[in-house]
Design an enzyme around this catalytic site. Structure first.
Site, mmCIF file in Angstrom:
data_model
loop_
_atom_site.group_PDB
_atom_site.id
_atom_site.type_symbol
_atom_site.label_atom_id
_atom_site.label_comp_id
_atom_site.label_asym_id
_atom_site.label_seq_id
_atom_site.Cartn_x
_atom_site.Cartn_y
_atom_site.Cartn_z
ATOM 1 C CE1 TYR A 106 63.397 5.152 45.631
ATOM 2 C CE2 TYR A 106 61.175 6.058 45.455
ATOM 3 C CZ TYR A 106 62.541 6.246 45.525
ATOM 4 O OH TYR A 106 63.079 7.513 45.492
ATOM 5 C CE LYS A 115 65.426 7.757 49.095
ATOM 6 N NZ LYS A 115 66.887 8.030 48.857
ATOM 7 C CB THR A 150 61.388 10.201 47.463
ATOM 8 O OG1 THR A 150 60.198 10.233 46.682
ATOM 9 C CG2 THR A 150 61.309 8.989 48.397
ATOM 10 C CG ASP A 151 57.001 13.259 46.360
ATOM 11 O OD1 ASP A 151 57.478 12.165 45.968
ATOM 12 O OD2 ASP A 151 56.402 14.043 45.590
ATOM 13 C CD GLU A 152 57.605 7.400 44.726
ATOM 14 O OE1 GLU A 152 57.440 6.217 45.059
ATOM 15 O OE2 GLU A 152 57.863 7.750 43.566
HETATM 16 P P1 NAD Z 1 69.344 7.192 39.777
HETATM 17 O O1 NAD Z 1 68.801 5.825 39.835
HETATM 18 O O2 NAD Z 1 69.344 7.928 38.488
HETATM 19 O O3 NAD Z 1 70.855 7.201 40.288
HETATM 20 C C1 NAD Z 1 71.271 6.452 41.402
HETATM 21 C C2 NAD Z 1 72.787 6.417 41.414
HETATM 22 O O4 NAD Z 1 73.211 5.699 42.584
HETATM 23 C C3 NAD Z 1 73.400 5.694 40.210
HETATM 24 O O5 NAD Z 1 74.487 6.415 39.710
HETATM 25 C C4 NAD Z 1 73.868 4.352 40.778
HETATM 26 O O6 NAD Z 1 74.969 3.821 40.086
HETATM 27 C C5 NAD Z 1 74.210 4.764 42.207
HETATM 28 N N1 NAD Z 1 74.133 3.618 43.128
HETATM 29 C C6 NAD Z 1 73.115 2.718 43.241
HETATM 30 N N2 NAD Z 1 73.420 1.820 44.202
HETATM 31 C C7 NAD Z 1 74.631 2.170 44.718
HETATM 32 C C8 NAD Z 1 75.454 1.652 45.747
HETATM 33 N N3 NAD Z 1 75.092 0.572 46.440
HETATM 34 N N4 NAD Z 1 76.613 2.272 46.016
HETATM 35 C C9 NAD Z 1 76.998 3.371 45.325
HETATM 36 N N5 NAD Z 1 76.256 3.910 44.326
HETATM 37 C C10 NAD Z 1 75.079 3.318 44.032
HETATM 38 O O7 NAD Z 1 68.576 8.008 40.912
HETATM 39 P P2 NAD Z 1 68.100 9.539 40.929
HETATM 40 O O8 NAD Z 1 66.799 9.650 40.245
HETATM 41 O O9 NAD Z 1 69.234 10.386 40.512
HETATM 42 O O10 NAD Z 1 67.826 9.723 42.489
HETATM 43 C C11 NAD Z 1 68.858 10.167 43.366
HETATM 44 C C12 NAD Z 1 68.309 10.254 44.770
HETATM 45 O O11 NAD Z 1 67.217 11.167 44.802
HETATM 46 C C13 NAD Z 1 67.742 8.922 45.284
HETATM 47 O O12 NAD Z 1 68.065 8.801 46.640
HETATM 48 C C14 NAD Z 1 66.236 9.070 45.096
HETATM 49 O O13 NAD Z 1 65.554 8.298 46.060
HETATM 50 C C15 NAD Z 1 66.058 10.540 45.331
HETATM 51 N N6 NAD Z 1 64.909 11.170 44.641
HETATM 52 C C16 NAD Z 1 64.731 11.019 43.293
HETATM 53 C C17 NAD Z 1 63.674 11.682 42.656
HETATM 54 C C18 NAD Z 1 63.448 11.585 41.161
HETATM 55 O O14 NAD Z 1 62.448 12.089 40.679
HETATM 56 N N7 NAD Z 1 64.352 10.975 40.390
HETATM 57 C C19 NAD Z 1 62.807 12.477 43.406
HETATM 58 C C20 NAD Z 1 62.997 12.579 44.788
HETATM 59 C C21 NAD Z 1 64.076 11.937 45.391
HETATM 60 O O1 DAU Z 2 58.037 11.380 43.632
HETATM 61 C C1 DAU Z 2 59.418 11.215 43.608
HETATM 62 C C2 DAU Z 2 59.764 9.927 42.902
HETATM 63 O O2 DAU Z 2 59.555 10.164 41.507
HETATM 64 C C3 DAU Z 2 61.192 9.463 43.153
HETATM 65 O O3 DAU Z 2 61.347 9.157 44.507
HETATM 66 C C4 DAU Z 2 61.517 8.227 42.306
HETATM 67 O O4 DAU Z 2 62.870 7.870 42.482
HETATM 68 C C5 DAU Z 2 61.261 8.564 40.849
HETATM 69 O O5 DAU Z 2 61.476 7.418 40.058
HETATM 70 C C6 DAU Z 2 59.826 9.072 40.658
HETATM 71 O O6 DAU Z 2 58.879 8.004 40.917
HETATM 72 P P1 DAU Z 2 57.577 7.778 39.998
HETATM 73 O O7 DAU Z 2 57.164 6.376 40.150
HETATM 74 O O8 DAU Z 2 56.571 8.854 40.245
HETATM 75 O O9 DAU Z 2 58.247 8.077 38.547
HETATM 76 P P2 DAU Z 2 58.061 7.341 37.127
HETATM 77 O O10 DAU Z 2 58.756 8.184 36.123
HETATM 78 O O11 DAU Z 2 58.391 5.904 37.194
HETATM 79 O O12 DAU Z 2 56.485 7.468 36.882
HETATM 80 C C7 DAU Z 2 55.835 8.722 36.870
HETATM 81 C C8 DAU Z 2 54.332 8.435 36.732
HETATM 82 O O13 DAU Z 2 54.098 7.915 35.417
HETATM 83 C C9 DAU Z 2 53.796 7.416 37.696
HETATM 84 O O14 DAU Z 2 52.469 7.772 38.066
HETATM 85 C C10 DAU Z 2 53.776 6.125 36.886
HETATM 86 C C11 DAU Z 2 53.505 6.607 35.478
HETATM 87 N N1 DAU Z 2 54.125 5.810 34.399
HETATM 88 C C12 DAU Z 2 55.438 5.515 34.471
HETATM 89 C C13 DAU Z 2 56.055 4.772 33.485
HETATM 90 C C14 DAU Z 2 57.534 4.433 33.581
HETATM 91 C C15 DAU Z 2 53.358 5.410 33.307
HETATM 92 O O15 DAU Z 2 52.137 5.710 33.238
HETATM 93 N N2 DAU Z 2 53.971 4.688 32.326
HETATM 94 C C16 DAU Z 2 55.280 4.335 32.378
HETATM 95 O O16 DAU Z 2 55.763 3.642 31.447
#
Ligand code: NAD
Ligand code: DAU
Length: 363
Positions: free
Chosen positions: A167, A171, A141-143
């Site tokens: 989180y 990562k 992630t970019d975080e």
């Molecule tokens: P998600 O939470 O939707 O899915 C995570 C999956 O991992 C689920 O299916 C869960 O059951 C599985 N899981 C969790 N713990 C586990 C374990 N111990 N063993 C096996 N499986 C397990 O997550 P996502 O949003 O699809 O993110 C996927 C990857 O991409 C993550 O590594 C996250 O850090 C990264 N990422 C997400 C975003 C985003 O915006 N969602 C952006 C950048 C990077």
């Molecule tokens: O940047 C990549 C990341 O993006 C991933 O690594 C994470 O797994 C993914 O969950 C996401 O993180 P964020 O914290 O940015 O996503 P989220 O959807 O939780 O929130 C997006 C923005 O909106 C953030 O600035 C927080 C804000 N927010 C979120 C929720 C859930 C609100 O203002 N209200 C809300 O109820």
């Protein structure tokens, strides 16, 4: 390389029942129908076998319910399935949950990634001895780069790590292990650091699906702080294409940043979703949907701005996003409107408990 003369792969996709992992699994099965595709997923609250149900009829596909921390299981899968490519998505992924309880984040994101890397390290000579190459793609992630001020340049691959939440700290730790296994053991690892994804199969706790579903349910739309935090939004299917490109043409030992070139303040994104809902679901009781917007207490340690400089993946590998945030959000809203049977079961009593805790709903 065209698909027809590409050698087939045996790919292990961890976290393939989650949001990005399931989109990636569908992408891979459509694009490379002859590949063996094994999904390993613990089916936590965020994992959903139903998302992959349409693939169950394919003999090349299988879903294994199990934990990435289970070394014996991972060893067995690598060996028995003759895996050559690991695409590692499995993680605890929600920042708010990491603030409420960081333990699971250390367990899955750090120990789980370490377990996979160790298993792949011990298995890897089997591949090389057979004259084959392998790859471990670590999806991150970019975080990990921390938070930007409004005028700072976007994150590049050389931006120092500065994670701010449990989180992102977990990562960052897993990224360091993936990097170290390349430098120390020569294991072919690649790291991708991606911005905020959105699209189909996104669990309701995240901002985009939460806003869509709360509008449908007539519930408040919670905006943290002043709503001016900025995220760089990427349509999940563009992310899947990027990962496909990295697997086929990326260089082991490298990091690639993946972003959408779509920086939007949260309040503006929510207003775009409200407008789309008003247009596409005109019969909802609460209109305009913007009247549901409610400012709530800010997230602890809330990062102000993320932005990705995706020059490297564009110039070196030829990938760039194809979907604008306007198009992607429209497709996403249409998908949630058409797929109530997917999201409704996710609004369980457990989820409601979590929701009430985060948003401090009084009883
Ligand atoms: P998600 O939470 O939707 O899915 C995570 C999956 O991992 C689920 O299916 C869960 O059951 C599985 N899981 C969790 N713990 C586990 C374990 N111990 N063993 C096996 N499986 C397990 O997550 P996502 O949003 O699809 O993110 C996927 C990857 O991409 C993550 O590594 C996250 O850090 C990264 N990422 C997400 C975003 C985003 O915006 N969602 C952006 C950048 C990077
Ligand atoms: O940047 C990549 C990341 O993006 C991933 O690594 C994470 O797994 C993914 O969950 C996401 O993180 P964020 O914290 O940015 O996503 P989220 O959807 O939780 O929130 C997006 C923005 O909106 C953030 O600035 C927080 C804000 N927010 C979120 C929720 C859930 C609100 O203002 N209200 C809300 O109820």
């Amino acid at each position: 390389m065209s698909n027809s003369n590409r050698p087939s792969r045996n790919i292990l996709i961890t976290g393939g029942a989650g949001f990005i992992g399931s989109n990636f699994t569908h992408h891979w099965c459509e694009r490379y129908p002859n590949d063996r595709v094994v999904v390993l997923d613990a089916l936590t609250y965020a994992g959903n076998a139903a998302t992959l149900a349409d693939l169950e009829i394919k003999p090349e596909f299988c879903l294994v319910e199990g934990n990435i921390c289970d070394r014996g299981l991972v060893d067995t899968l690598l060996r028995d399935e003759a895996i050559d490519t690991v695409a590692h998505f499995a993680a605890e992924s929600h920042v708010d949950r990491s603030i409420l309880g960081p333990d699971a984040f250390v367990q899955t994101n750090v120990i789980g990634t370490f377990t996979l890397l160790e298993a792949f390290r011990h298995y890897y000579p089997t591949l090389t001895n057979a004259g084959k190459s392998g790859l471990f793609l670590h999806v991150s992630t970019d975080e990990v780069y921390g938070s930007l001020e409004p005028d700072d340049p976007a994150f590049s691959e050389t931006t120092p790590y500065a994670p701010n939440s449990p989180y992102s700290a977990s990562k960052a730790s897993s990224d360091h292990f993936a990097r170290a296994y390349f430098h120390t053991y020569g294991l072919p690892t690649i790291i991708t650091n991606c911005s905020n994804n959105y699209g189909p199969y996104h669990f309701p706790e995240k901002l985009v699906p939460l806003v869509c579903l709360n509008i449908l349910l007539g519930k408040p739309l919670p905006i943290y702080g002043d709503g001016l935090n900025v995220r760089d939004w990427l349509f999940v299917r563009d992310h899947c294409r990027a990962l496909d490109t990295v697997i086929h043409t990326g260089k082991p030992g490298e990091t690639y940043n993946v972003g959408g070139n779509n920086e939007v303040a949260n309040i503006d994104l929510v207003k775009m979703l409200c407008a789309l809902m008003d247009e596409l679901a005109p019969n909802l009781p609460t209109r305009p949907s913007e009247s549901l917007i409610t400012y709530v207490q800010d997230r602890a340690g809330h990062d102000r701005r993320y932005a990705i400089d995706a020059t490297k993946i564009k110039t070196e590998l030829g990938w760039e996003p194809s979907v604008t945030v306007e198009e992607g959000l429209r497709q996403t809203v249409e998908w949630y409107l058409a797929n109530e049977s997917w999201w409704k079961p996710l609004l369980s009593a457990d989820y409601q408990k979590y929701y009430d805790r985060v948003y401090q709903v009084a009883h």
